[in-house]
Design an enzyme around this catalytic site. Structure first.
Site, PDB file in Angstrom:
ATOM      1  N   ARG A  51      24.490  17.081  -6.382  1.00  0.00           N
ATOM      2  CA  ARG A  51      25.088  16.306  -5.608  1.00  0.00           C
ATOM      3  C   ARG A  51      24.240  15.452  -4.773  1.00  0.00           C
ATOM      4  NH1 ARG A  51      28.857  19.027  -5.683  1.00  0.00           N
ATOM      5  NH2 ARG A  51      27.351  20.809  -5.529  1.00  0.00           N
ATOM      6  N   THR A  52      23.029  16.046  -4.135  1.00  0.00           N
ATOM      7  CA  THR A  52      22.270  15.249  -3.213  1.00  0.00           C
ATOM      8  C   THR A  52      21.391  14.325  -3.850  1.00  0.00           C
ATOM      9  OG1 THR A  52      22.176  17.173  -1.513  1.00  0.00           O
ATOM     10  CG2 THR A  52      20.440  15.546  -1.338  1.00  0.00           C
ATOM     11  N   LYS A  80       0.001  22.260 -10.679  1.00  0.00           N
ATOM     12  CA  LYS A  80      -1.372  22.435 -10.948  1.00  0.00           C
ATOM     13  C   LYS A  80      -2.230  22.609  -9.610  1.00  0.00           C
ATOM     14  CE  LYS A  80      -1.349  18.876 -14.407  1.00  0.00           C
ATOM     15  NZ  LYS A  80      -1.708  17.300 -14.443  1.00  0.00           N
TER      16      LYS A  80
HETATM   17  C1  NCD Z   1      23.802  22.188   0.604  1.00  0.00           C
HETATM   18  C2  NCD Z   1      22.307  22.392   0.555  1.00  0.00           C
HETATM   19  O1  NCD Z   1      21.833  21.990  -0.270  1.00  0.00           O
HETATM   20  O2  NCD Z   1      22.044  23.308   1.511  1.00  0.00           O
HETATM   21  N1  NCD Z   1      24.165  21.512  -0.777  1.00  0.00           N
HETATM   22  C3  NCD Z   1      24.294  19.919  -0.523  1.00  0.00           C
HETATM   23  O3  NCD Z   1      23.366  19.592  -0.402  1.00  0.00           O
HETATM   24  N2  NCD Z   1      25.588  19.385  -0.620  1.00  0.00           N
HETATM   25  C4  NCD Z   1      24.700  23.315   0.563  1.00  0.00           C
HETATM   26  C5  NCD Z   1      24.435  24.504  -0.443  1.00  0.00           C
HETATM   27  O4  NCD Z   1      23.610  24.588  -1.387  1.00  0.00           O
HETATM   28  O5  NCD Z   1      25.009  25.606  -0.184  1.00  0.00           O
END
Ligand code: NCD
Length: 302
Positions: A51-52, A80
């Site tokens: 998602r991010t 490296k």
């Molecule tokens: C979260 C994270 O990466 O901290 N995910 C996200 O970015 N939406 C939450 C998670 O991974 O549980």
């Protein structure tokens, strides 16, 4: 130059300006296409993400900019022995803004000290995840029209969950918010975050069912498997809280359920069709929050 690294350094005024801007973009995203023409975003992700990273990249592409990306540490010079600071110096030559996710806490902050371009923290270990907080705040604001006078419950892995560390600090900047931290003993909210909180209105409990009728925002989280040295410990704790439709029936009619996603089994799928389930909308707001942030950090809006 401005970075976006941790909630302690981000004011409510700034958060609000980005939230309102994001909601404006949501109304007519096409109006912003082309604003970032000629600009390049580098996504440097040294930890898994769907998602991010996708929403950062989508945000930049929707602004007419371009994207370069490291999505697998094993294919980069980190393998490296290159330091994150040197990677950052290089990436700043090839791009105009960086979104960095790293398993080691404070790495994006350390990169920002040597960076020639704005650095966005896209998650540093168990510490913080401030752009998820942007998405979370936009969601809460859209639903309630305010960020104060709310009872917010954080449920699950409060020890390793970076999203809760950032969101709690953000909501703590607003008056009369009450926090309920629901977790097993092993995954309690670290004392350092409770110690810096302005509010004393904090309840810690292990019991979701008894407290659910009091909650305005229920923020569910996944047990962060990747932070456990002992997989047996993870197996013991996962599945501790599962929000089902029947539990949700005990909650207020006008509350909302949030989750930063990905979910494992914390929210059963029969909750998805309930109008209080806001976690997929939350993921949508993340896109507009990131578009607004990129425009602002690149100073493209004037
Ligand atoms: C979260 C994270 O990466 O901290 N995910 C996200 O970015 N939406 C939450 C998670 O991974 O549980």
């Amino acid at each position: 130059m401005q970075h976006f690294i941790n909630l302690a350094d981000i004011s409510n005024e700034y958060l609000e300006s980005i939230i309102l801007f994001a909601l404006k973009i949501k109304k007519s995203p096409d109006e912003y296409y082309g604003l970032a023409t000629g600009c390049i975003l580098a996504t440097l992700f040294f930890e898994p993400s769907t998602r991010t990273r996708l929403s950062f990249e989508s945000a930049m592409l929707r602004l007419g900019g371009q994207v370069i990306s490291v999505s697998d540490a094993s294919s980069s010079s980190t393998k490296k022995g290159e330091t994150p600071e040197d990677t950052c110096r290089m990436a700043g030559i090839y791009s105009d803004i960086l979104a960095v996710r790293h398993p080691v806490e404070y790495t994006p902050q350390n990169m920002s000290y040597v960076s020639s371009v704005p650095v966005i923290n896209a998650g540093d270990g168990s510490n913080e995840h401030p752009t998820q907080t942007l998405a979370d705040l936009i969601t809460i604001y859209e639903r309630f029209g305010r960020l104060d006078n709310l009872t917010i419950a954080f449920c699950g892995d409060l020890k390793y969950g970076r999203t809760v560390h950032s969101l709690m600090q953000a909501l703590d900047k607003y008056p009369n918010n009450k926090f309920i931290f629901i977790s097993p003993d092993e995954l309690k909210m670290p004392k350092k975050y409770i110690d810096i909180a302005n509010t004393n209105d904090i309840i810690e409990t292990a019991d979701l069912e008894n407290i659910i009728p009091d909650i305005d925002v229920l923020y569910m989280t996944r047990v962060q498997q990747e932070r456990f040295d002992d997989i047996a410990e993870y197996e013991k704790l996962k599945g501790h809280y599962i929000l089902t439709k029947s539990k949700l029936n005990l909650a207020k009619k006008n509350m909302i359920v949030m989750h930063p996603l990905p979910r494992v089994d914390e929210i059963s799928t029969d909750v998805d069709s309930d109008e209080r389930a806001w976690y997929f909308k939350q993921a949508e707001f993340a896109l507009f929050g990131r578009m607004a942030l990129i425009i602002d950090l690149l100073d493209l809006n004037n």
